[in-house]
Design a protein around this motif. Structure first.
Motif, mmCIF file in Angstrom:
data_model
loop_
_atom_site.group_PDB
_atom_site.id
_atom_site.type_symbol
_atom_site.label_atom_id
_atom_site.label_comp_id
_atom_site.label_asym_id
_atom_site.label_seq_id
_atom_site.Cartn_x
_atom_site.Cartn_y
_atom_site.Cartn_z
ATOM 1 N N ASP A 250 69.625 55.222 53.039
ATOM 2 C CA ASP A 250 71.051 55.404 53.341
ATOM 3 C C ASP A 250 71.509 54.422 54.413
ATOM 4 O O ASP A 250 72.605 53.843 54.323
ATOM 5 C CB ASP A 250 71.309 56.841 53.811
ATOM 6 N N LEU A 251 70.686 54.231 55.437
ATOM 7 C CA LEU A 251 71.048 53.305 56.513
ATOM 8 C C LEU A 251 71.165 51.876 55.984
ATOM 9 O O LEU A 251 72.084 51.139 56.351
ATOM 10 C CB LEU A 251 70.004 53.376 57.631
ATOM 11 N N VAL A 252 70.215 51.484 55.125
ATOM 12 C CA VAL A 252 70.255 50.140 54.542
ATOM 13 C C VAL A 252 71.520 49.961 53.710
ATOM 14 O O VAL A 252 72.244 48.963 53.854
ATOM 15 C CB VAL A 252 69.008 49.881 53.673
ATOM 16 N N ARG A 253 71.802 50.930 52.828
ATOM 17 C CA ARG A 253 72.970 50.828 51.953
ATOM 18 C C ARG A 253 74.262 50.741 52.761
ATOM 19 O O ARG A 253 75.118 49.896 52.493
ATOM 20 C CB ARG A 253 73.036 52.041 51.021
ATOM 21 N N ASN A 254 74.430 51.617 53.739
ATOM 22 C CA ASN A 254 75.666 51.649 54.509
ATOM 23 C C ASN A 254 75.867 50.370 55.314
ATOM 24 O O ASN A 254 76.978 49.854 55.429
ATOM 25 C CB ASN A 254 75.676 52.861 55.452
ATOM 26 N N ASN A 255 74.780 49.849 55.885
ATOM 27 C CA ASN A 255 74.897 48.617 56.665
ATOM 28 C C ASN A 255 75.206 47.409 55.792
ATOM 29 O O ASN A 255 75.844 46.454 56.238
ATOM 30 C CB ASN A 255 73.604 48.374 57.446
ATOM 31 N N LEU A 256 74.764 47.457 54.530
ATOM 32 C CA LEU A 256 74.987 46.326 53.632
ATOM 33 C C LEU A 256 76.423 46.226 53.133
ATOM 34 O O LEU A 256 76.866 45.142 52.736
ATOM 35 C CB LEU A 256 74.049 46.419 52.426
ATOM 36 N N LEU A 257 77.172 47.336 53.144
ATOM 37 C CA LEU A 257 78.529 47.321 52.588
ATOM 38 C C LEU A 257 79.410 46.240 53.223
ATOM 39 O O LEU A 257 79.995 45.419 52.516
ATOM 40 C CB LEU A 257 79.166 48.708 52.727
ATOM 41 N N PRO A 258 79.546 46.178 54.550
ATOM 42 C CA PRO A 258 80.372 45.116 55.135
ATOM 43 C C PRO A 258 79.758 43.734 54.983
ATOM 44 O O PRO A 258 80.484 42.731 54.932
ATOM 45 C CB PRO A 258 80.491 45.515 56.616
ATOM 46 N N VAL A 259 78.432 43.647 54.908
ATOM 47 C CA VAL A 259 77.780 42.348 54.701
ATOM 48 C C VAL A 259 78.157 41.785 53.335
ATOM 49 O O VAL A 259 78.507 40.608 53.195
ATOM 50 C CB VAL A 259 76.240 42.486 54.820
ATOM 51 N N ILE A 260 78.087 42.643 52.320
ATOM 52 C CA ILE A 260 78.459 42.225 50.966
ATOM 53 C C ILE A 260 79.934 41.864 50.911
ATOM 54 O O ILE A 260 80.329 40.876 50.282
ATOM 55 C CB ILE A 260 78.134 43.347 49.964
ATOM 56 N N ALA A 261 80.779 42.659 51.590
ATOM 57 C CA ALA A 261 82.217 42.375 51.608
ATOM 58 C C ALA A 261 82.495 41.023 52.254
ATOM 59 O O ALA A 261 83.355 40.264 51.794
ATOM 60 C CB ALA A 261 82.958 43.483 52.352
ATOM 61 N N THR A 262 81.754 40.700 53.313
ATOM 62 C CA THR A 262 81.930 39.405 53.982
ATOM 63 C C THR A 262 81.550 38.255 53.057
ATOM 64 O O THR A 262 82.278 37.259 52.941
ATOM 65 C CB THR A 262 81.069 39.342 55.260
ATOM 66 N N ASP A 263 80.409 38.394 52.389
ATOM 67 C CA ASP A 263 79.961 37.339 51.475
ATOM 68 C C ASP A 263 80.955 37.169 50.328
ATOM 69 O O ASP A 263 81.283 36.049 49.930
ATOM 70 C CB ASP A 263 78.577 37.682 50.926
ATOM 71 N N ARG A 264 81.456 38.284 49.819
ATOM 72 C CA ARG A 264 82.435 38.243 48.731
ATOM 73 C C ARG A 264 83.702 37.520 49.185
ATOM 74 O O ARG A 264 84.291 36.731 48.459
ATOM 75 C CB ARG A 264 82.745 39.682 48.312
ATOM 76 N N LEU A 265 84.119 37.781 50.413
ATOM 77 C CA LEU A 265 85.303 37.123 50.972
ATOM 78 C C LEU A 265 85.108 35.617 51.045
ATOM 79 O O LEU A 265 85.970 34.836 50.629
ATOM 80 C CB LEU A 265 85.584 37.679 52.365
#
Length: 336
Positions: A250-265
């Protein structure tokens, strides 16, 4: 029929897509060797690519489809020597049962506008701070305030928006320090997850991931944005989230959400992905397959350090780009 409809209404979209594809493969409508691409299938099912991608991955685990040196999947088991058949799937008359079609289209209202809102927000947060007024967003899409709150809640989960002290919804600014903070957590969490879950990694799935990574290196390591994002997501699922520690997952998934959003941006702003990413992930996967867990953990740490440096370098490039000339009507710049 009513019982079947009720069952399908509780299924997730990828499960419905999986059932549709499986039945068409088993009936021969989708012949052995046919190249399956996410885009055309998503068009037929009138859904996004994400559930189709997950459905194909599930069918791969069953041995009904497999990856090859090209893009997409081939119908048939991986052990067979199959020649790719690139017939347009739309010309084959894919059979979609009525109950499955209705279930796929019966999406919540927030899902129908989420991708648009996410794209609008992501396109501007790197340039500053913006306020989102619930009523203006609701009027813009002609939806209820409840739907708007569902969308904004999910954007908050991904680190794209937040509520300030006045309970106003605020998007941005996306800063280099925020990115660094998330990567610090990645460095703490993800190598540990790999170490704990190394023995639980599915060898079959790992071999499939390796074939996909090697194919990406040979064809075009930079790849398309969608393909690279899909490969990285599969790597995380296969190699990082194999850990038996559910809280760590859960910690890995939640922390990755903004990381993925940044890369997508950054990709949406036209900045290219780095081919080295694919090579780094391939090396980690190879080490895991060989049982060299500690070497895989060390390589993961190296990969995360390099990924942070790449992201920060690209954010510096974005910093000198003029802000967006036009933003969505419901996004109001906040002047400091």
């Amino acid at each position: 029929m009513k019982d079947q409809q009720a069952a399908n209404s509780t299924q997730r979209r990828y499960e419905i897509a999986e059932d549709v594809l499986r039945s068409n493969i088993e009936s021969g409508t989708l012949p052995t060797g046919l190249v399956l691409l996410e885009g055309p299938i998503a068009d037929i099912l009138q859904t996004s690519r994400a559930p189709v991608q997950r459905a194909l991955q599930a069918l791969e685990m069953e041995g009904l489809v497999h990856r090859f040196a090209g893009r997409g999947f081939l119908v048939g088991p991986p052990s067979a020597d199959i020649e790719p058949n690139r017939t347009d799937i739309k010309a084959l008359g894919l059979i979609v049962p009525r109950h499955a079609d209705e279930a796929l289209q019966n999406r919540s209202s927030w899902e129908r506008i989420y991708n648009i809102v996410e794209a609008d927000v992501a396109a501007c947060v790197v340039f500053g701070r913006y306020r989102i007024v619930e009523m203006e967003l609701a009027n813009h899409f002609n939806v209820s305030r409840t739907v708007v709150r569902d969308v904004l809640t999910r954007l908050r989960e991904r680190g794209l928006v937040r509520k300030n002290q006045s309970s106003h919804w605020i998007a941005g600014p996306l800063t280099a320090q925020m990115v660094k903070d998330h990567f610090v957590l990645r460095t703490i969490l993800e190598p540990s997850a790999i170490r704990l879950g190394a023995r639980a990694v599915s060898p079959t799935r790992l071999e499939g991931l390796l074939r996909r990574l090697r194919a990406a290196e040979e064809v075009n390591a930079a790849g398309s944005f969608q393909e690279n994002e899909a490969i990285q997501a599969e790597f995380i699922e296969c190699c990082v989230l194999a850990t038996p520690n559910e809280r760590l997952k859960d910690l890995v998934r939640n922390n990755l959400l903004p990381v993925i959003a940044t890369d997508r941006l950054l990709r949406r702003l036209g900045l290219p992905g780095d081919p080295a990413i694919i090579t780094e992930l391939r090396l980690i996967a190879e080490l895991l397959l060989r049982g060299a867990t500690e070497s895989a953990v060390s390589m993961m740490e190296t990969h995360l350090d390099a990924s942070l440096n790449r992201t920060i370098a690209q954010m510096k490039i974005v910093a000198i780009i003029p802000g967006p000339g036009v933003t969505a009507a419901y996004l109001t710049p906040v002047l400091d």
